[in-house]
Design an enzyme around this catalytic site. Structure first.
Site, PDB file in Angstrom:
ATOM      1  CD  GLU A   1      -1.664  -2.205   1.745  1.00  0.00           C
ATOM      2  OE1 GLU A   1      -2.607  -3.096   1.915  1.00  0.00           O
ATOM      3  OE2 GLU A   1      -0.500  -2.456   2.201  1.00  0.00           O
TER       4      GLU A   1
ATOM      5  CD  GLN B   1      -7.593  -6.928   7.926  1.00  0.00           C
ATOM      6  OE1 GLN B   1      -8.613  -6.390   6.976  1.00  0.00           O
ATOM      7  NE2 GLN B   1      -6.443  -7.437   7.327  1.00  0.00           N
TER       8      GLN B   1
ATOM      9  CE  LYS C   1     -17.423  -6.278   3.288  1.00  0.00           C
ATOM     10  NZ  LYS C   1     -16.799  -7.434   3.647  1.00  0.00           N
TER      11      LYS C   1
ATOM     12  CG  MET D   1      22.621  12.549   3.754  1.00  0.00           C
ATOM     13  SD  MET D   1      23.560  13.430   3.048  1.00  0.00           S
ATOM     14  CE  MET D   1      22.426  13.795   1.544  1.00  0.00           C
TER      15      MET D   1
END
Length: 579
Positions: A48, A111, A160, A472
Site C-alpha cells: 500500500e 482490521q 463497508k 548520507m
C-alpha cells in the site's frame, strides 16, 4: 446501484482515469464495482505504501489529483507515509480507505483502525462517510479541497455497509468548481514594488509554489524582464532551466556556492512560492542578514511564519508576478541600474568560478558526472528520486527545465519514494521517458514494485547507485560524529542485477568510468523496464555542505584540506541526522 458503484462512477465524472491500490475485506465492494467501470484503470501495487507514492508521483508529474485505495487496518496504515509526504509537499491526492461497517466502528473489530484520527495532522481534510446519501457532497468536496488553494491530500474513510447501501436515489455526480485564487491586494503590490525598486543587490528565491500555482511562464517572464539573479529550492528546480544565465542554482545545505553567497549578500530577497525551509536557510537567524524580504505566496500561513516579510503579498502568484513585471523591469534603467548590473555580473562570475567539475580522477564511476551525462542524453526525461546522497546529486547535476519533471520527496524525505513515484509518473503518460534514480538503501524499501513494473510493462529506467552504505548518514557520521560509524554498513546487499532479472526486468552493471557511456546508452535503448546497477565509492560525499547550525556562507567544500574540514565539523546530537 450501491454506494461502491456510485463512487466508481463519480471518480470517472471527476476525471479520474487511473488509481493505485491493493484490495482487502473492507474495501471489497468497491473493487467489485471496478468490474463495471472500464473507464478506471486500476494499478495493483505490491504494498500500500507503493500505492500512495505512485498516486503521489502521478499527481506531481501531471498536476491532476492522484487517487489511491486500500482496505481498513493495516492497508490504511500502510498509506500513511505517502499521505504525509503529499501533505508536506502540497500534492493533490484523494485517498480512499475501506472501513468496518458503521455498526462495528469503535468495537475493535477485525482490521478496524481509526485512520480518520491517525491522519488528521497530515491531510487538508478527512471524511468518514456514515450514510450513502452523504457520498455526493463528500466526493465533490474531497476533489475540490485537494486542488483548491495550496494543494494537498484528502481522506475518505468508507465503511463497508455504506459501500453496499442502496444508492439508486443518488443523482449522477457533478464535480464542484475549484476555488478561484485570491487576487493580491493592490496595497501589498505597491509595497513589494517599492522595496524591489530600491534594491541594489536583489535576489529571487523561487520554490515549489511556482509549479503548484501554474506560474512557470509568469516566473520566467519576470526573471527575463528584471534580470534579477535567481536561486531555487529543491522543489523549485526547473522553474528556470539549469543553463539559464541568471540561474545560480539550488540554495541551502547542499546548494551551490554562487546561490548561497548571493542570498547572504543581497539587500532585497524576493521570495516566490517558498517557505524558508530549514534545509534551504541554514541557521535562520543568520540567513540573508542584510536583506529586506518580499514574500509572495498563496498560503497566508507561510508569510511571516519563519522570517518577517517587509512586504507580504498573499494571492495568486501568476497575477502577482504579471502585475509586477513591467514596473520592476522599468527600474533596470533607473538610478539603481548601474549597481544592479554590477551585482548581476558579480553573481554570474561567482557561478562560473564555482561551477561543478566532472573530471574526477581514477577509474571508478563518479556519480555526479554520470547523472549529468544521463540528463543530457535524455533531456525530456521525468526523473524520480529516492532520498539520500543520490537525491542531492540529482538536484545539483541533473539538467532540469520543468519542476514537474523532478519528482522528489522534499519536506518528508521519505526513502522508498522513487520507484513507485516513477510508476505513477509513467502511468500518467505512457509515452513519457521516466527515470528512477535510487540508492541501495532506499531501493530495498519498495523493491517489490519491480513486480508492478513488469506486470504493466512500464518502460521505467532505473539507475541504482550502490555505495554499500547508508551514504548520507555515513557522511554525517564521518564529519560530525568523529567517524563513529553506526549501523550504516550495507556491504551485504544482494546482487541487484540478479534481483531485477528475477522479476523479469533487464538489468546490467557498471563499475568503471570508461564503461559509463555504453551502459547509459544500453539503459536508454532498452525496450521495456530496465535497471543499471552502478557501483560507486563508499567514501564519496556530497559537496558543498553547510554544517548544522551554521549560516549558508560557511560551506564545507572539497577544495578545503582535511584540517579545515575537521576544524568546522563539530559533533552534533543524534537529532541532527538527516531523515
Amino acid at each position: 446501484m450501491n454506494g461502491a458503484r456510485w463512487l466508481a462512477q463519480a471518480l470517472v465524472a471527476e476525471g479520474v482515469d487511473t488509481l493505485f491500490g491493493y484490495p482487502g475485506g473492507a474495501i471489497m465492494p468497491f473493487y467489485d464495482a471496478l468490474h463495471g467501470t472500464p473507464e478506471l484503470k486500476h494499478v495493483l501495487v505490491r504494498h500500500e505504501q507503493g500505492a500512495a507514492f505512485a498516486a503521489n508521483g502521478y499527481a506531481r508529474a501531471s498536476g491532476r489529483v492522484g487517487v489511491c485505495v486500500a482496505t481498513s487496518g493495516p492497508g490504511a496504515s500502510n498509506l500513511v507515509t505517502g499521505i504525509a509526504d503529499a501533505m508536506l509537499d502540497s500534492v493533490p491526492m484523494v485517498v480512499i480507505t475501506g472501513q468496518v461497517a458503521t455498526t462495528l466502528m469503535g468495537t475493535d473489530a477485525f482490521q478496524e483502525l481509526d485512520v480518520f484520527g491517525m491522519t488528521l495532522p497530515m491531510v487538508k481534510h478527512s471524511f468518514i462517510v456514515r450514510r450513502v446519501d452523504d457520498l455526493p457532497r463528500i466526493v465533490g468536496e474531497a476533489f475540490r479541497l485537494a486542488l483548491s488553494g495550496r494543494p494537498g491530500p484528502v481522506l475518505i474513510d468508507l465503511p463497508k455497509d455504506v459501500q453496499l447501501g442502496d444508492a439508486t436515489q443518488l443523482p449522477k455526480h457533478a464535480p464542484l468548481p475549484i476555488d478561484s485564487e485570491e487576487t493580491p491586494r493592490d496595497a501589498s503590490l505597491h509595497e513589494a514594488l517599492a522595496l524591489i525598486s530600491q534594491a541594489d543587490r536583489p535576489v529571487l528565491y523561487g520554490g515549489g509554489g511556482i509549479a503548484l500555482g501554474a506560474a512557470l511562464p509568469a516566473f520566467r517572464t519576470f526573471v527575463d524582464a528584471t534580470q534579477i539573479p535567481t536561486v531555487l529550492t529543491l522543489k523549485g528546480l526547473g522553474a528556470l532551466p539549469t543553463q539559464h544565465p541568471l540561474n545560480l542554482g539550488m540554495l541551502g545545505m547542499h546548494g551551490s556556492r554562487a546561490a548561497n553567497m548571493a542570498v547572504q549578500e543581497c539587500d532585497v530577497l524576493i521570495v516566490v512560492g517558498a517557505r524558508f525551509d530549514d534545509r534551504a536557510t541554514g541557521k535562520l537567524a543568520e540567513f540573508a542578514p542584510n536583506a529586506r524580504v518580499v514574500h509572495m505566496d498563496i498560503d497566508a500561513c507561510e508569510i511571516g511564519k519563519l522570517r518577517h516579510a517587509d512586504a507580504g503579498v498573499r494571492g495568486d502568484i501568476v497575477t502577482t508576478l504579471t502585475k509586477l513585471t513591467l514596473p520592476c523591469a522599468a527600474q533596470l534603467h533607473g538610478r539603481h541600474g548601474a549597481a544592479r548590473r554590477a551585482w548581476r555580473a558579480q553573481c554570474q562570475e561567482r557561478a562560473r568560478m564555482h561551477a561543478a567539475r566532472y573530471d574526477a580522477p581514477g577509474e571508478t564511476v563518479y556519480a555526479p558526472a554520470l547523472l549529468k551525462q544521463l540528463s543530457e542524453l535524455a533531456p525530456d526525461a521525468v526523473v524520480a528520486c529516492d532520498v539520500g546522497q543520490h537525491q542531492m546529486w540529482v538536484a545539483q547535476h541533473w539538467r532540469l527545465d520543468d519542476p514537474r519533471k523532478h519528482l522528489t520527496s522534499g519536506a518528508l524525505g521519505a526513502m522508498g519514494f522513487g520507484l513507485p513515484a516513477a510508476i505513477g509518473a509513467q502511468m500518467q503518460d505512457m509515452d513519457a521517458r521516466v527515470v528512477c534514480v535510487s540508492g541501495d538503501g532506499s531501493f530495498l524499501m519498495n523493491v517489490q514494485e519491480l513486480a508492478t513494473l513488469r506486470r504493466y510493462g512500464l518502460p521505467v529506467k532505473i539507475v541504482l547507485l550502490d555505495n554499500q552504505a547508508l551514504g548520507m548518514v555515513r557522511q554525517w557520521q564521518e564529519l560530525f560524529f568523529d567517524k563513529r560509524y553506526s549501523e550504516i554498513d550495507l556491504s551485504d546487499n544482494p546482487d541487484f542485477v540478479a534481483v531485477a532479472q528475477a522479476f523479469g526486468i533487464e538489468a546490467m552493471h557498471v563499475e568503471r568510468a570508461a564503461d559509463v557511456d555504453a551502459a547509459l546508452q544500453a539503459l536508454l535503448d532498452a525496450k521495456g523496464p530496465a535497471l543499471l546497477h552502478v557501483a560507486i565509492d563508499t567514501a564519496a560525499n556530497v559537496w558543498p555542505l553547510v554544517p548544522p547550525n551554521r549560516n549558508n556562507a560557511e560551506m564545507l567544500d572539497p577544495q578545503q584540506d582535511d584540517d579545515a574540514i575537521a576544524s568546522q565539523a563539530q559533533p552534533e546530537k543524534s537529532r541532527a541526522l538527516p531523515a
